[in-house]
Structures are given as C-alpha cells and as structure tokens.
Scaffold this motif. Structure first.
Motif, PDB file in Angstrom:
ATOM      1  N   ARG A 548       0.743  -1.120  -0.068  1.00  0.00           N
ATOM      2  CA  ARG A 548      -0.159  -0.022   0.113  1.00  0.00           C
ATOM      3  C   ARG A 548       0.924   1.343   0.107  1.00  0.00           C
ATOM      4  O   ARG A 548       0.627   2.090  -0.721  1.00  0.00           O
ATOM      5  CB  ARG A 548      -0.897   0.126   1.294  1.00  0.00           C
ATOM      6  CG  ARG A 548      -1.802  -1.114   1.234  1.00  0.00           C
ATOM      7  CD  ARG A 548      -3.319  -1.091   2.321  1.00  0.00           C
ATOM      8  NE  ARG A 548      -2.594  -0.475   3.590  1.00  0.00           N
ATOM      9  CZ  ARG A 548      -3.487   0.043   4.523  1.00  0.00           C
ATOM     10  NH1 ARG A 548      -4.802  -0.068   4.324  1.00  0.00           N
ATOM     11  NH2 ARG A 548      -3.357   0.497   5.780  1.00  0.00           N
ATOM     12  N   GLN A 549       1.690   1.126   0.759  1.00  0.00           N
ATOM     13  CA  GLN A 549       2.654   2.461   0.956  1.00  0.00           C
ATOM     14  C   GLN A 549       3.435   2.593  -0.223  1.00  0.00           C
ATOM     15  O   GLN A 549       3.667   3.894  -0.891  1.00  0.00           O
ATOM     16  CB  GLN A 549       3.674   2.460   1.975  1.00  0.00           C
ATOM     17  CG  GLN A 549       4.477   3.608   2.494  1.00  0.00           C
ATOM     18  CD  GLN A 549       3.348   4.852   2.836  1.00  0.00           C
ATOM     19  OE1 GLN A 549       2.450   4.533   3.226  1.00  0.00           O
ATOM     20  NE2 GLN A 549       3.747   6.214   2.332  1.00  0.00           N
ATOM     21  N   ARG A 550       3.890   1.736  -1.069  1.00  0.00           N
ATOM     22  CA  ARG A 550       4.687   1.780  -2.140  1.00  0.00           C
ATOM     23  C   ARG A 550       3.576   2.396  -3.407  1.00  0.00           C
ATOM     24  O   ARG A 550       4.041   3.198  -4.110  1.00  0.00           O
ATOM     25  CB  ARG A 550       5.222   0.295  -2.616  1.00  0.00           C
ATOM     26  CG  ARG A 550       5.924   0.418  -4.050  1.00  0.00           C
ATOM     27  CD  ARG A 550       7.142   1.006  -3.810  1.00  0.00           C
ATOM     28  NE  ARG A 550       7.907   1.249  -5.140  1.00  0.00           N
ATOM     29  CZ  ARG A 550       8.584   0.061  -5.614  1.00  0.00           C
ATOM     30  NH1 ARG A 550       9.043  -0.846  -4.860  1.00  0.00           N
ATOM     31  NH2 ARG A 550       9.619   0.186  -6.693  1.00  0.00           N
ATOM     32  N   ALA A 551       2.318   1.910  -3.281  1.00  0.00           N
ATOM     33  CA  ALA A 551       1.516   2.390  -4.414  1.00  0.00           C
ATOM     34  C   ALA A 551       1.415   4.114  -4.204  1.00  0.00           C
ATOM     35  O   ALA A 551       1.353   4.650  -5.019  1.00  0.00           O
ATOM     36  CB  ALA A 551       0.199   1.933  -4.277  1.00  0.00           C
ATOM     37  N   VAL A 552       1.356   4.576  -2.966  1.00  0.00           N
ATOM     38  CA  VAL A 552       1.136   5.930  -2.691  1.00  0.00           C
ATOM     39  C   VAL A 552       2.580   6.615  -3.011  1.00  0.00           C
ATOM     40  O   VAL A 552       2.619   7.745  -3.611  1.00  0.00           O
ATOM     41  CB  VAL A 552       1.076   6.154  -0.999  1.00  0.00           C
ATOM     42  CG1 VAL A 552       0.865   7.748  -0.744  1.00  0.00           C
ATOM     43  CG2 VAL A 552      -0.310   5.899  -0.645  1.00  0.00           C
TER      44      VAL A 552
END
Length: 590
Positions: A548-552
């Motif tokens: 999730r954080q990588r997508a952001v």
C-alpha cells in the motif's frame, strides 16, 4: 503412422510456458521451467539412445514415430509422469491456494446441453463488437479502458469523449446531439451502452437508446431518482430501515427566512438552523456543489450566499432532466438540513440487478480540496482501493444494499445498474448512509475498475440485458455478492487547476511526461488535444503496487513531475496527504 493414425507428439495447450519461471529460483540461478523444450529434450534423449543402440542402418533411418521406443510402456509412462509433474508444478506456482477441481467445478453443467440453450448462453457471454461509453471525465475514460479489454470488442465509442483519448480501441464522438447519437448508434450497430455521469441518465438518454433496441447499463428514470432527489432517497432509506442522519426539509423561501431571523430570539425560539453543526443540501443535481457544511453563523451565511449564487444555474439544469424531484413537485427549490455525522467516510459501490447485487472492493475518496480535509468540497481530489473493513462492518453494508434494493423492487421500481453508497462509519463501527448515487463514483472508479476482470464485465452486460447472472460462467457459487480482485493496492492523485473549484480556470498547456514508472498511468480528465487543459480537474496519476505505501509513494513520485508550460502558474494543485486509511484511528466529518 502406418495405420493412418495421427499422433500428437509435440504441442501442448499453453502459451510458451518457458516464460513461467519462479522468481526466487531464477535469482538463485536454479531455473526449472515447463515448456515444449522439456518434451523435446526427453524425446531427443531417447532418440539419441536408440540411434546408438540401433543394430542396422535401416533401423536408424526408420521414421521417428515408428521407432521402437514409442511402443515401450516404460517410455510412455515416463513421458506422461514427467509432463504431469511439470503441469502440477506450474499450476501450484500460479494458483497456490487452488486445486484444478476448484477451477473446473463451478462451471460444470448437465450434459448434453440443448443446442438452442447453448447458443443463447454463448451469445450472452460474448460482448458486442461495438460499444458506447457515455461521458468525458476520468471515470468515463477508465470505464472505456475497462470495456476495451474484452477481446471481442472492436471499438469503444465515447460520447462525447475527448480528443486526448487516443490509443487502444477508443474513438471519441465529440459534442453531437442526443438525436444524432441515436442515429449514429444505429448506423454503427452499437450493441451496448455504458453510462458514466448522472446528467445523461437523468436527461433520459438511456431511455432513448433502449427504445432503439440498445441495452444500457444505467438505471431507469425511477432508479435515477436516488441521486436526482435527496428527499426521495431519505424516504427510501427510512422505509427500508437503513441507518441515516436525522434531517428536515425546507423550501428555499423558508430556509432564507429562518436564516435571516436566527439568533434574534430566546433559546426557545431558535430554529434548526441554530443547532450546529449540520449539513445543508440542495435536494437535486448540483454537479457536486450542492452540499455545505455549517459549523457557525458565518458558515451558514456563506452557505445561503452560495446557494443564492448557484440556484439559477441549478434551476436551468433541472428543466433539462426527465427525473421527478421534490423541487419540481413543490415549485421551488427544496433543501435538506441534516445532522452532521462524525466518523470515517467510505465509498461502497454495487452492481445491482433487481434484488441481486455484487459489491465492488471498498474505496475511500478525498472530497475536500486541501490537506487535512479542509477547503471547499470538490468532485474528488484522489482515492485509494481496496480499503479493508472488518466482517461486522462488511455485513452492515451488505444489509444496507439488500434492504434498499428490496424496497425499490416492492415499490415496482427494480434497480439495475451501479449504485454508489456514501457511508459514514463512526467510532462504534456503525455505518450510516450519507447519500446514494446512480453511477460509479469519481475518482473511485479510477482505483476500483483496473483491479477487476471479466466476471464483473459479463455481469454488467447481463444486467443490461435483464438476464440472469447464473449465465455468467465466471461467477463463483457462494460468492455471488462479491467480484474478484487482482490483489493490488491502487492510489490515485488528482491534478487540478490552481483555481479549482472556486472559479473557472484559463486554458493551459500541461507538460507531457516522457515516461512513467511501471505500474503507473496518467488518467486524462480535463485535457484535450495537445495537452491543453479545459476543466478544473485536469487528470491524475494512478499507481498500483502489492504494498500500500509503495502505491502511494509511486503515485506522488510521478505527480511531482507534472507542470504547466509557459504560464504564470507553473504547478497544478494536488493534495499531498492521500493515503490508505486506518479505519480504527482516523477521524473525519462530513
């Protein structure tokens, strides 16, 4: 062979499976792959062994398929077991939690099947070659991109679409009239229409196309009332027993009178407009501008002024829609005064077919213009998906859709199409309905649809045809109320003009990103040919990742590169706090 029997010795029914290599093995230098090479290698080895041991030149010249080892049971068993092992190994890599039976069993049917039944089922599982998508925003671009994935679809015509929508199968029609659209659809043999925005639905465009024999994914005019009349929606929610905020209905003249006379009398004389906080809502369509949050007298005065300014435009728009509203019945604009609900807002969207529905993965959008949920409401500044909810909350959402659809069916108004529920979840994990929209959300669509597949696409098509979802071979028994998701996390950051949404923006030229990181995509919304901007919301960056954080992070890494060319404003506006929510800790209010 000599008996005229055809023997298959080489081909296997997969793509060139040498492409399937386990990443960890590859990185460790231990590559084991399944491919036609494996079959060739074992046969070649046997051929070499045979030629070495052949007693005569005649045996060595013998046709390959007639050589003796083809008659050895031990060789056949070795070949069969070797291939079986390779297939099982590949299957376990691709589908580690499934068995072949899990894949096959949902699609078994009694045999033999009546030929006419088979033809009917086949036709309903094949989309038309020419499809229409109605709309010109980022959501509608995403819908067109989703539909064009189907191999049998040749062209996705977009009305009006945009000149910047190039590539793939999209073809934009521009601003032709609805009558010209109907004629065009007949000439081009359009077999299906999918609607994005609410205005064409409320104007009755879908009804025109249906009258011409074109199936449409859009609710009828009765269903469209759920968005076109907030007072109607409140009535449906109350009769369905669905939780929603307490509210009161006021006509425009009464609203202005109460606002003008508030705070002038004793506490016993105070009106509902003095009981802060609350939300003031224009009851009909207002292009996302009809909702004002009120926390004090100054914000109340600003809300009244906002309505005064925009009501002439909203009234003109109302004259152009075919849906019934309370404002039209009463002969003056109607408003809701609604208690403000604290909590976390969640977007729940379902594809509906009468009482049946399929919930799409949950998403969260960011409506306010600025970081920290401040600034004016907008059409949406970004979104993330999927948002994980606990089972109790998921059950509540299922109940809301089930009760609402049952009420509509009992009213003689069965709903078919996408239904959007804006929900507020409080600290006790209780969901209440803020609103219904009769369409996919924007920008939620941009993060939801890319992760979905043919099971949803065929369900959309069957709902448009008013055919049973049981004819969808991709539906898994026992999971009828959900759709399959690819498991990736997606973040979408909207890029807007600096003036949005307070005032109209001048046309600017947007810089072109030479390349995007893999997993990222530019979704155009308010850009025309030559990257010339023509709307407040220009577009946005969509990023997908397993983390999730990588997508952001990827979404923002690409967004930061976007600029305007040769203007006084070099940078567009975007929020920098769009991320996946923690449903247990974060708080918002609407």
């Amino acid at each position: 062979d000599a008996n005229n029997n055809l023997m298959l010795v080489d081909e296997i029914h997969t793509p060139d499976a040498s492409r399937f290599v386990d990443l960890k093995q590859f990185e460790a230098g231990q590559i084991e792959h399944l491919s036609k090479e494996w079959l060739r290698e074992i046969v070649q080895a046997e051929k070499t062994n045979f030629e070495r041991s052949a007693a005569t030149e005649q045996e060595r010249q013998m046709p390959f398929v007639l050589r003796p080892f083809w008659n050895y049971d031990s060789f056949k068993l070795k070949l069969a077991n070797g291939l079986a092992h390779q297939y099982h190994a590949l299957f376990e890599r691709l589908f580690p939690q499934l068995t072949p039976w899990d894949i096959i069993s949902p699609h078994l049917v009694p045999w033999p099947v009546d030929p006419s039944t088979m033809r009917t089922a086949e036709n309903l599982q094949r989309l038309p070659s020419n499809v229409l998508v109605v709309g010109s925003g980022g959501r509608d671009y995403t819908i067109a991109s989703f539909v064009e994935r189907a191999a049998e679809v040749d062209v996705v015509y977009c009305w009006p679409g945009r000149d910047s929508w190039t590539g793939g199968k999209k073809a934009s029609l521009g601003k032709i009239s609805s009558d010209e659209l109907v004629r065009f659809c007949k000439e081009k043999n359009i077999g299906w229409a999918v609607f994005g925005p609410e205005i064409p639905i409320a104007q009755g465009i879908a009804e025109k196309l249906r009258a011409s024999g074109i199936p449409c994914l859009a609710p009828d005019l009765d269903g469209a009332m759920l968005e076109s009349s907030k007072i109607h929606t409140k009535d449906v929610l109350k009769r369905s027993g669905c939780p929603t905020a307490e509210s009161w209905t006021l006509g425009w003249s009464e609203l202005k009178t109460l606002a003008a006379n508030s705070n002038n009398g004793s506490k016993s004389q105070r009106s509902i407009l003095d009981e802060y906080p609350y939300v003031l809502k224009y009851e009909s369509l207002a292009a996302g501008k009809g909702v004002c949050l009120v926390f004090n007298p100054q914000e109340r005065a600003e809300a009244i002024a906002h309505f005064e300014k925009n009501l002439p435009e909203w009234t003109r728009d109302l004259a152009g829609i075919a849906v019934e509203t309370y404002t039209r019945r009463k002969g003056e604009p109607q408003f809701l005064v609604e208690k403000l609900l604290p909590g976390k807002e969640i977007s729940a969207i379902a594809l509906c077919h009468g009482e049946d529905f399929k919930l799409l993965p949950y998403a969260q959008d960011y409506k306010r213009r600025n970081n920290g949920q401040t600034g004016p409401n907008t059409g949406g500044m970004g979104a993330v998906c999927p948002v994980a909810l606990d089972p109790a909350l998921d059950s509540q959402i299922h109940s809301i859709f089930s009760k609402t659809l049952r009420t509509l069916k009992n009213d003689g108004q069965p709903y078919r199409g996408f239904l959007f529920a804006g929900l507020m979840v409080d600290d006790n994990n209780v969901a209440q309905v803020l609103e219904f929209n009769c369409r996919l959300g924007d920008p939620e669509t941009q993060v939801i649809l890319p992760g979905l597949g043919r099971d949803l696409l065929l369900s959309m098509w069957l709902a448009s045809k008013n055919e049973s979802w049981g004819l969808n071979p991709w539906t898994v028994p026992g999971q009828e109320t959900s759709v399959k998701h690819d498991g990736l996390n997606r973040c979408f950051v909207v890029v807007s003009s600096p003036e949005y949404p307070d005032s109209a923006a001048p046309a600017r030229i947007l810089s072109v990103l030479d390349s995007l990181t893999p997993g990222c995509e530019w979704i155009p919304a308010g850009t025309d040919a030559g990257n010339k901007t023509s709307a407040g919301r220009i577009g946005g960056i969509l990023a997908a990742a397993t983390d999730r954080q990588r997508a952001v992070q990827e979404a923002y890494a690409q967004t930061e590169k976007i600029t305007f060319i040769s203007t006084e404003k070099s940078r567009p506006h975007y929020r920098t706090d769009i991320t996946f929510p923690d449903m247990k800790s974060e708080q918002e209010s609407r």
